[in-house]
Design a protein around this motif. Structure first.
Motif, PDB file in Angstrom:
ATOM      1  N   GLY A   1      -1.345  -1.398  -4.296  1.00 53.87           N
ATOM      2  CA  GLY A   1      -2.527  -0.556  -4.221  1.00 53.87           C
ATOM      3  C   GLY A   1      -2.150   0.718  -3.481  1.00 53.87           C
ATOM      4  O   GLY A   1      -0.979   0.932  -3.148  1.00 53.87           O
ATOM      5  N   GLY A   2      -3.114   1.549  -3.205  1.00 54.10           N
ATOM      6  CA  GLY A   2      -2.752   2.791  -2.544  1.00 54.10           C
ATOM      7  C   GLY A   2      -3.936   3.565  -2.012  1.00 54.10           C
ATOM      8  O   GLY A   2      -5.100   3.280  -2.327  1.00 54.10           O
TER       9      GLY A   2
ATOM     10  N   LYS B   1      -7.348  -0.893  -4.719  1.00 50.83           N
ATOM     11  CA  LYS B   1      -7.114  -2.189  -4.111  1.00 50.83           C
ATOM     12  C   LYS B   1      -5.865  -2.832  -4.729  1.00 50.83           C
ATOM     13  O   LYS B   1      -5.612  -2.675  -5.924  1.00 50.83           O
ATOM     14  CB  LYS B   1      -8.328  -3.096  -4.309  1.00 50.83           C
ATOM     15  N   PRO B   2      -5.106  -3.574  -3.935  1.00 47.20           N
ATOM     16  CA  PRO B   2      -3.866  -4.181  -4.448  1.00 47.20           C
ATOM     17  C   PRO B   2      -4.119  -5.212  -5.535  1.00 47.20           C
ATOM     18  O   PRO B   2      -4.950  -6.098  -5.382  1.00 47.20           O
ATOM     19  CB  PRO B   2      -3.260  -4.838  -3.197  1.00 47.20           C
TER      20      PRO B   2
ATOM     21  N   ASN C   1      -2.688  -1.873 -13.100  1.00 48.12           N
ATOM     22  CA  ASN C   1      -3.060  -1.307 -11.811  1.00 48.12           C
ATOM     23  C   ASN C   1      -2.057  -0.244 -11.388  1.00 48.12           C
ATOM     24  O   ASN C   1      -2.413   0.761 -10.767  1.00 48.12           O
ATOM     25  CB  ASN C   1      -3.140  -2.397 -10.744  1.00 48.12           C
ATOM     26  N   ALA C   2      -0.775  -0.461 -11.743  1.00 46.98           N
ATOM     27  CA  ALA C   2       0.245   0.554 -11.480  1.00 46.98           C
ATOM     28  C   ALA C   2      -0.041   1.815 -12.286  1.00 46.98           C
ATOM     29  O   ALA C   2       0.088   2.935 -11.783  1.00 46.98           O
ATOM     30  CB  ALA C   2       1.630   0.005 -11.818  1.00 46.98           C
TER      31      ALA C   2
ATOM     32  N   PHE D   1       0.847  -1.196   0.000  1.00 43.08           N
ATOM     33  CA  PHE D   1       0.000   0.000   0.000  1.00 43.08           C
ATOM     34  C   PHE D   1       0.885   1.249   0.000  1.00 43.08           C
ATOM     35  O   PHE D   1       1.795   1.367   0.817  1.00 43.08           O
ATOM     36  CB  PHE D   1      -0.914   0.025   1.227  1.00 43.08           C
ATOM     37  N   VAL D   2       0.583   2.160  -0.921  1.00 44.40           N
ATOM     38  CA  VAL D   2       1.306   3.429  -1.002  1.00 44.40           C
ATOM     39  C   VAL D   2       0.370   4.536  -0.517  1.00 44.40           C
ATOM     40  O   VAL D   2      -0.600   4.877  -1.192  1.00 44.40           O
ATOM     41  CB  VAL D   2       1.790   3.710  -2.437  1.00 44.40           C
TER      42      VAL D   2
END
Length: 283
Positions: free
Chosen positions: A105-106, A118-119, A125-126, A64-65
Protein backbone atom coordinates in the motif's frame (compact mmCIF):
# COMPACT_ATOMS: atom_id res chain seq x y z
CA UNK A 1 15.33 -12.81 0.90
CA UNK A 2 16.12 -12.08 -2.76
CA UNK A 3 15.54 -15.71 -3.78
CA UNK A 4 13.05 -18.44 -2.94
CA UNK A 5 13.98 -20.77 -0.09
CA UNK A 6 14.12 -24.41 -1.27
CA UNK A 7 12.99 -26.04 1.95
CA UNK A 8 10.86 -25.33 4.97
CA UNK A 9 13.48 -26.32 7.54
CA UNK A 10 15.39 -23.65 9.43
CA UNK A 11 18.91 -22.84 8.30
CA UNK A 12 21.30 -20.05 7.49
CA UNK A 13 18.91 -18.19 5.18
CA UNK A 14 15.95 -16.20 6.40
CA UNK A 15 12.60 -17.57 5.27
CA UNK A 16 9.81 -15.62 3.62
CA UNK A 17 7.65 -16.75 6.53
CA UNK A 18 7.37 -13.84 8.98
CA UNK A 19 6.77 -15.95 12.09
CA UNK A 20 4.48 -18.52 13.61
CA UNK A 21 1.57 -16.11 13.47
CA UNK A 22 -1.27 -15.49 15.90
CA UNK A 23 -4.07 -17.38 14.16
CA UNK A 24 -4.70 -20.87 15.58
CA UNK A 25 -4.61 -23.60 12.93
CA UNK A 26 -4.87 -27.00 14.64
CA UNK A 27 -3.84 -29.16 17.58
CA UNK A 28 -1.60 -32.18 16.96
CA UNK A 29 0.34 -34.74 18.98
CA UNK A 30 3.35 -33.35 20.78
CA UNK A 31 6.66 -34.17 19.09
CA UNK A 32 10.19 -33.93 20.54
CA UNK A 33 11.50 -30.42 19.97
CA UNK A 34 8.13 -28.68 20.10
CA UNK A 35 7.89 -25.61 22.31
CA UNK A 36 6.35 -26.70 25.62
CA UNK A 37 4.73 -23.28 25.91
CA UNK A 38 2.47 -24.25 22.99
CA UNK A 39 1.07 -27.36 24.69
CA UNK A 40 -2.74 -27.43 24.52
CA UNK A 41 -3.57 -28.51 28.06
CA UNK A 42 -7.30 -28.80 27.48
CA UNK A 43 -6.92 -31.26 24.61
CA UNK A 44 -4.17 -33.07 26.53
CA UNK A 45 -6.45 -33.52 29.57
CA UNK A 46 -9.38 -34.66 27.42
CA UNK A 47 -7.47 -37.23 25.34
CA UNK A 48 -4.83 -38.30 27.83
CA UNK A 49 -2.10 -37.66 25.25
CA UNK A 50 0.06 -34.56 24.98
CA UNK A 51 -1.05 -32.19 22.22
CA UNK A 52 0.51 -28.94 21.03
CA UNK A 53 -1.06 -25.96 19.31
CA UNK A 54 -0.08 -25.14 15.73
CA UNK A 55 -0.43 -21.55 14.55
CA UNK A 56 -0.86 -20.41 10.99
CA UNK A 57 2.27 -18.88 9.54
CA UNK A 58 2.24 -15.25 8.45
CA UNK A 59 3.44 -14.99 4.87
CA UNK A 60 2.09 -11.56 3.91
CA UNK A 61 3.82 -8.52 5.36
CA UNK A 62 2.31 -5.05 4.91
CA UNK A 63 4.59 -2.76 2.89
CA UNK A 64 3.96 1.01 2.79
CA UNK A 65 5.53 3.22 0.12
CA UNK A 66 5.64 6.84 1.35
CA UNK A 67 6.32 9.02 -1.72
CA UNK A 68 6.99 12.77 -1.57
CA UNK A 69 5.85 14.86 -4.57
CA UNK A 70 6.06 18.28 -2.94
CA UNK A 71 7.45 21.31 -4.72
CA UNK A 72 11.18 20.70 -4.16
CA UNK A 73 10.94 17.26 -5.82
CA UNK A 74 10.23 18.85 -9.22
CA UNK A 75 13.87 19.62 -9.87
CA UNK A 76 16.36 17.97 -12.20
CA UNK A 77 19.44 19.09 -14.11
CA UNK A 78 20.90 15.90 -15.61
CA UNK A 79 18.59 12.98 -16.46
CA UNK A 80 15.27 13.10 -14.61
CA UNK A 81 13.43 15.27 -12.15
CA UNK A 82 13.69 13.93 -8.61
CA UNK A 83 9.92 13.35 -8.61
CA UNK A 84 10.14 11.07 -11.67
CA UNK A 85 13.00 9.09 -10.15
CA UNK A 86 10.97 8.79 -6.94
CA UNK A 87 8.06 7.37 -8.98
CA UNK A 88 10.40 4.85 -10.62
CA UNK A 89 11.73 3.84 -7.21
CA UNK A 90 8.23 3.50 -5.72
CA UNK A 91 7.24 1.29 -8.68
CA UNK A 92 10.26 -0.95 -8.21
CA UNK A 93 9.57 -1.37 -4.49
CA UNK A 94 5.89 -2.08 -5.18
CA UNK A 95 6.46 -4.84 -7.73
CA UNK A 96 9.26 -6.31 -5.61
CA UNK A 97 6.84 -6.57 -2.68
CA UNK A 98 4.16 -8.19 -4.86
CA UNK A 99 6.71 -10.71 -6.14
CA UNK A 100 7.59 -11.64 -2.55
CA UNK A 101 3.90 -12.20 -1.81
CA UNK A 102 3.63 -9.24 0.56
CA UNK A 103 0.76 -6.79 0.87
CA UNK A 104 1.58 -3.39 -0.58
CA UNK A 105 0.00 0.00 0.00
CA UNK A 106 1.15 3.57 0.07
CA UNK A 107 0.80 7.21 0.96
CA UNK A 108 1.55 9.60 -1.90
CA UNK A 109 1.33 13.36 -1.39
CA UNK A 110 2.12 16.70 -3.01
CA UNK A 111 1.54 20.36 -2.12
CA UNK A 112 -2.25 20.12 -2.14
CA UNK A 113 -3.44 16.54 -1.69
CA UNK A 114 -2.55 13.02 -0.67
CA UNK A 115 -3.64 9.57 -1.79
CA UNK A 116 -3.79 6.64 0.62
CA UNK A 117 -3.88 3.02 -0.53
CA UNK A 118 -4.46 0.21 1.94
CA UNK A 119 -2.09 -2.78 1.69
CA UNK A 120 -3.30 -5.67 -0.47
CA UNK A 121 -1.41 -8.65 -1.88
CA UNK A 122 -2.78 -8.26 -5.39
CA UNK A 123 -1.26 -7.13 -8.67
CA UNK A 124 -4.25 -4.88 -9.35
CA UNK A 125 -3.45 -3.00 -6.13
CA UNK A 126 0.07 -2.41 -7.47
CA UNK A 127 -1.46 -1.05 -10.68
CA UNK A 128 -3.69 1.23 -8.59
CA UNK A 129 -0.62 2.56 -6.81
CA UNK A 130 1.09 3.18 -10.19
CA UNK A 131 -1.96 5.11 -11.35
CA UNK A 132 -1.94 7.15 -8.14
CA UNK A 133 1.70 8.07 -8.78
CA UNK A 134 0.68 9.36 -12.21
CA UNK A 135 -2.45 11.18 -11.04
CA UNK A 136 -0.81 13.08 -8.20
CA UNK A 137 2.33 13.99 -10.13
CA UNK A 138 1.91 17.67 -11.01
CA UNK A 139 5.03 19.16 -12.61
CA UNK A 140 3.02 22.24 -13.63
CA UNK A 141 1.78 23.45 -10.28
CA UNK A 142 0.81 26.99 -9.40
CA UNK A 143 3.82 28.90 -8.13
CA UNK A 144 3.28 29.70 -4.48
CA UNK A 145 5.11 29.83 -1.18
CA UNK A 146 4.37 26.60 0.69
CA UNK A 147 4.94 25.34 4.20
CA UNK A 148 7.13 22.38 3.22
CA UNK A 149 7.77 21.31 6.81
CA UNK A 150 4.09 21.48 7.70
CA UNK A 151 3.08 19.39 4.66
CA UNK A 152 5.75 16.78 5.41
CA UNK A 153 4.80 16.65 9.09
CA UNK A 154 1.12 16.07 8.34
CA UNK A 155 2.03 13.31 5.87
CA UNK A 156 4.17 11.51 8.46
CA UNK A 157 1.40 11.82 11.05
CA UNK A 158 -1.02 10.23 8.60
CA UNK A 159 1.51 7.47 7.93
CA UNK A 160 1.81 6.80 11.67
CA UNK A 161 -1.95 6.32 11.79
CA UNK A 162 -2.14 3.77 8.94
CA UNK A 163 1.16 1.85 9.37
CA UNK A 164 0.37 -1.11 11.59
CA UNK A 165 3.02 -2.75 13.83
CA UNK A 166 5.29 -5.14 11.93
CA UNK A 167 4.97 -3.33 8.60
CA UNK A 168 7.87 -2.43 6.31
CA UNK A 169 7.86 1.31 5.53
CA UNK A 170 9.81 2.98 2.72
CA UNK A 171 10.25 6.77 2.88
CA UNK A 172 11.07 8.25 -0.56
CA UNK A 173 11.84 11.98 -0.48
CA UNK A 174 14.55 14.63 -0.70
CA UNK A 175 13.70 15.35 2.97
CA UNK A 176 13.84 19.11 2.44
CA UNK A 177 10.68 19.28 4.55
CA UNK A 178 12.13 17.19 7.37
CA UNK A 179 11.83 18.85 10.78
CA UNK A 180 12.42 17.77 14.36
CA UNK A 181 8.67 17.26 14.79
CA UNK A 182 8.46 15.04 11.68
CA UNK A 183 11.55 13.11 12.78
CA UNK A 184 9.89 12.45 16.14
CA UNK A 185 6.86 10.98 14.35
CA UNK A 186 9.13 8.82 12.14
CA UNK A 187 10.96 7.57 15.23
CA UNK A 188 7.62 6.53 16.74
CA UNK A 189 6.81 4.60 13.56
CA UNK A 190 10.24 2.93 13.71
CA UNK A 191 9.47 1.58 17.19
CA UNK A 192 6.90 -0.82 15.77
CA UNK A 193 7.80 -1.00 12.06
CA UNK A 194 10.91 -1.50 9.96
CA UNK A 195 11.66 1.85 8.32
CA UNK A 196 13.94 2.41 5.32
CA UNK A 197 14.59 5.97 4.13
CA UNK A 198 15.70 6.72 0.56
CA UNK A 199 16.94 10.22 -0.23
CA UNK A 200 16.58 11.30 -3.86
CA UNK A 201 18.97 14.08 -4.86
CA UNK A 202 20.29 15.90 -7.94
CA UNK A 203 23.97 16.57 -8.83
CA UNK A 204 23.44 20.34 -8.65
CA UNK A 205 22.30 19.95 -5.03
CA UNK A 206 25.78 18.61 -4.23
CA UNK A 207 27.99 21.00 -6.22
CA UNK A 208 27.62 23.77 -8.78
CA UNK A 209 28.28 23.02 -12.47
CA UNK A 210 31.88 23.42 -13.62
CA UNK A 211 32.47 26.51 -15.71
CA UNK A 212 35.75 27.59 -17.32
CA UNK A 213 34.62 31.23 -17.54
CA UNK A 214 32.77 33.23 -14.93
CA UNK A 215 29.05 33.53 -15.64
CA UNK A 216 25.79 34.11 -13.80
CA UNK A 217 23.10 31.47 -13.55
CA UNK A 218 19.55 32.46 -12.58
CA UNK A 219 17.54 29.85 -10.67
CA UNK A 220 14.02 29.92 -9.26
CA UNK A 221 11.73 27.81 -7.09
CA UNK A 222 8.66 29.21 -8.83
CA UNK A 223 8.28 32.06 -6.35
CA UNK A 224 11.70 33.52 -5.66
CA UNK A 225 14.58 34.11 -8.07
CA UNK A 226 18.25 34.01 -7.21
CA UNK A 227 21.50 34.42 -9.13
CA UNK A 228 24.44 32.09 -8.70
CA UNK A 229 27.95 32.95 -9.90
CA UNK A 230 29.65 30.07 -11.70
CA UNK A 231 33.38 29.76 -12.33
CA UNK A 232 34.41 31.13 -8.92
CA UNK A 233 36.38 28.57 -6.90
CA UNK A 234 35.67 30.16 -3.52
CA UNK A 235 31.94 30.36 -4.24
CA UNK A 236 31.86 26.72 -5.37
CA UNK A 237 33.63 25.51 -2.22
CA UNK A 238 31.27 27.52 -0.01
CA UNK A 239 28.24 26.01 -1.79
CA UNK A 240 29.61 22.47 -1.53
CA UNK A 241 30.28 22.95 2.18
CA UNK A 242 26.74 24.23 2.82
CA UNK A 243 25.14 21.36 0.92
CA UNK A 244 27.38 18.76 2.55
CA UNK A 245 26.31 20.11 5.93
CA UNK A 246 22.64 19.94 4.88
CA UNK A 247 22.83 16.28 3.82
CA UNK A 248 24.93 15.36 6.84
CA UNK A 249 22.26 16.83 9.10
CA UNK A 250 19.61 14.64 7.45
CA UNK A 251 21.84 11.58 7.76
CA UNK A 252 22.47 12.23 11.44
CA UNK A 253 18.75 12.68 12.10
CA UNK A 254 18.02 9.16 10.85
CA UNK A 255 21.16 7.65 12.38
CA UNK A 256 20.06 8.95 15.79
CA UNK A 257 17.15 6.49 15.64
CA UNK A 258 19.09 3.70 13.86
CA UNK A 259 17.07 4.11 10.64
CA UNK A 260 18.82 3.07 7.44
CA UNK A 261 19.25 5.93 4.94
CA UNK A 262 20.22 5.30 1.31
CA UNK A 263 20.78 7.81 -1.50
CA UNK A 264 19.53 7.57 -5.08
CA UNK A 265 20.54 10.11 -7.72
CA UNK A 266 18.17 11.51 -10.34
CA UNK A 267 21.12 11.83 -12.75
CA UNK A 268 21.29 8.15 -13.77
CA UNK A 269 18.80 5.39 -14.62
CA UNK A 270 17.67 3.47 -11.56
CA UNK A 271 18.68 0.09 -12.97
CA UNK A 272 22.21 1.39 -13.55
CA UNK A 273 22.51 2.42 -9.90
CA UNK A 274 21.15 -0.93 -8.72
CA UNK A 275 23.84 -2.75 -10.69
CA UNK A 276 26.49 -0.75 -8.85
CA UNK A 277 25.24 -1.87 -5.44
CA UNK A 278 23.60 -4.83 -3.82
CA UNK A 279 19.85 -4.60 -4.50
CA UNK A 280 19.19 -6.06 -1.06
CA UNK A 281 20.92 -3.04 0.44
CA UNK A 282 18.28 -0.77 -1.08
CA UNK A 283 15.20 -3.03 -0.95
Amino acid sequence: PSRDIAGALSGGDRSKIKGRGMEFDEARHYQPGDDIRSIDWRVTARTGKTHTKVFREERERPVFVFTDFTQSMYFGTAYLCKSVQAAHLASLITWNAIQRGDKVGGLIFNNNQDIELKPKAQAKNALALMQALVNIHEPRFEAMQIDAQGIFLRATQRLQHIAKPGALVYLISDFNGLSDAAMAVISNIARHCEVKAILVNDPMEISLPNSVVQQTLTITNGVQRQQVNLGEAANNLKYQSQQASHFQSIKQSFARYAIALRTVSSAFPLEQQLKQRDMGELL
